[in-house]
Design a protein around this motif. Structure first.
Motif, PDB file in Angstrom:
ATOM      1  N   ALA A 121      -6.044  12.748  10.034  1.00 55.42           N
ATOM      2  CA  ALA A 121      -7.456  12.366  10.049  1.00 55.42           C
ATOM      3  C   ALA A 121      -8.323  13.614   9.983  1.00 55.42           C
ATOM      4  O   ALA A 121      -7.911  14.695  10.417  1.00 55.42           O
ATOM      5  N   VAL A 122      -9.526  13.441   9.462  1.00 54.36           N
ATOM      6  CA  VAL A 122     -10.548  14.472   9.595  1.00 54.36           C
ATOM      7  C   VAL A 122     -11.093  14.314  11.006  1.00 54.36           C
ATOM      8  O   VAL A 122     -11.409  13.204  11.433  1.00 54.36           O
TER       9      VAL A 122
ATOM     10  N   GLY B 230     -10.155  12.996  -2.762  1.00 52.24           N
ATOM     11  CA  GLY B 230     -10.977  11.914  -2.217  1.00 52.24           C
ATOM     12  C   GLY B 230     -10.808  11.690  -0.736  1.00 52.24           C
ATOM     13  O   GLY B 230     -11.111  12.569   0.065  1.00 52.24           O
ATOM     14  N   PRO B 231     -10.262  10.535  -0.350  1.00 55.45           N
ATOM     15  CA  PRO B 231     -10.176  10.195   1.075  1.00 55.45           C
ATOM     16  C   PRO B 231      -9.054  10.889   1.846  1.00 55.45           C
ATOM     17  O   PRO B 231      -8.978  10.757   3.056  1.00 55.45           O
ATOM     18  N   ASP B 232      -8.184  11.635   1.165  1.00 59.37           N
ATOM     19  CA  ASP B 232      -7.111  12.338   1.878  1.00 59.37           C
ATOM     20  C   ASP B 232      -7.728  13.379   2.805  1.00 59.37           C
ATOM     21  O   ASP B 232      -8.467  14.258   2.349  1.00 59.37           O
ATOM     22  N   PRO B 233      -7.460  13.320   4.112  1.00 57.01           N
ATOM     23  CA  PRO B 233      -8.076  14.264   5.054  1.00 57.01           C
ATOM     24  C   PRO B 233      -7.905  15.732   4.679  1.00 57.01           C
ATOM     25  O   PRO B 233      -8.823  16.529   4.860  1.00 57.01           O
TER      26      PRO B 233
ATOM     27  N   ALA C  38     -10.548  17.717   2.330  1.00 53.12           N
ATOM     28  CA  ALA C  38     -11.813  18.241   2.859  1.00 53.12           C
ATOM     29  C   ALA C  38     -11.713  19.710   3.264  1.00 53.12           C
ATOM     30  O   ALA C  38     -12.726  20.399   3.368  1.00 53.12           O
TER      31      ALA C  38
ATOM     32  N   ASP D 258       0.849  -1.186   0.000  1.00 50.78           N
ATOM     33  CA  ASP D 258       0.000   0.000   0.000  1.00 50.78           C
ATOM     34  C   ASP D 258       0.885   1.235   0.000  1.00 50.78           C
ATOM     35  O   ASP D 258       1.956   1.240   0.604  1.00 50.78           O
TER      36      ASP D 258
END
Length: 144
Positions: free
Chosen positions: A131-132, A81-84, A87, A29
């Motif tokens: 993290a968000v 996308g999912p990268d904090p 947002a 990963d």
């Protein structure tokens, strides 16, 4: 220097972009190496500290891709996308709160409060965690 001190001049400014450096190695990963938040013409880099578990936040240019031969490569991509950090793009930074390791009091991270989202980051066990909202409980931080 505490993250809140380094980022003091960014408070009240809009986050224009976020970029992330990943270590890419075949069969594994992708792993987070560092990231940059850009407010206007100033980019702040977030890195694992050189000694112990102390988050480094410094003013610097965004990084670039690098080939590391048999060890894979480093890729810099826009946060998505999912990268904090994705947002928070387009929002104003409202406040920065330093995060500390358990009861030892070492400054190992920061919680960046934007208009509608919080971004938390810490150097925990020589890895960068983000993290968000709050970091997972396994990352032992507390806010003072």
């Amino acid at each position: 220097m505490l993250p809140s001190h380094v980022l003091a001049s960014a408070v009240g400014r809009r986050l224009d972009r976020a970029d992330v450096q990943w270590h890419v190695s075949p069969g594994q990963d992708d792993s987070l190496m560092r990231f940059w938040l850009t407010f206007g013409d100033i980019s702040y880099g977030f890195h694992v500290g050189a000694e112990d578990e102390i988050l480094d936040v410094i003013v610097e240019d965004r990084g670039t891709d690098a080939d590391m031969g048999v060890y894979g490569r480093l890729e810099v991509r826009r946060a998505a996308g999912p990268d904090p950090a994705a947002a928070a793009v387009g929002q104003r930074l409202i406040a920065v709160h330093d995060l500390f390791a358990g009861y030892l009091g070492k400054p190992i991270g920061a919680r960046l409060s934007f208009e509608t989202v919080d971004l938390s980051v810490a150097d925990w066990e020589d890895e960068l965690h983000w993290a968000v909202g709050a970091l997972p409980p396994a990352v032992g931080v507390r806010q003072r």
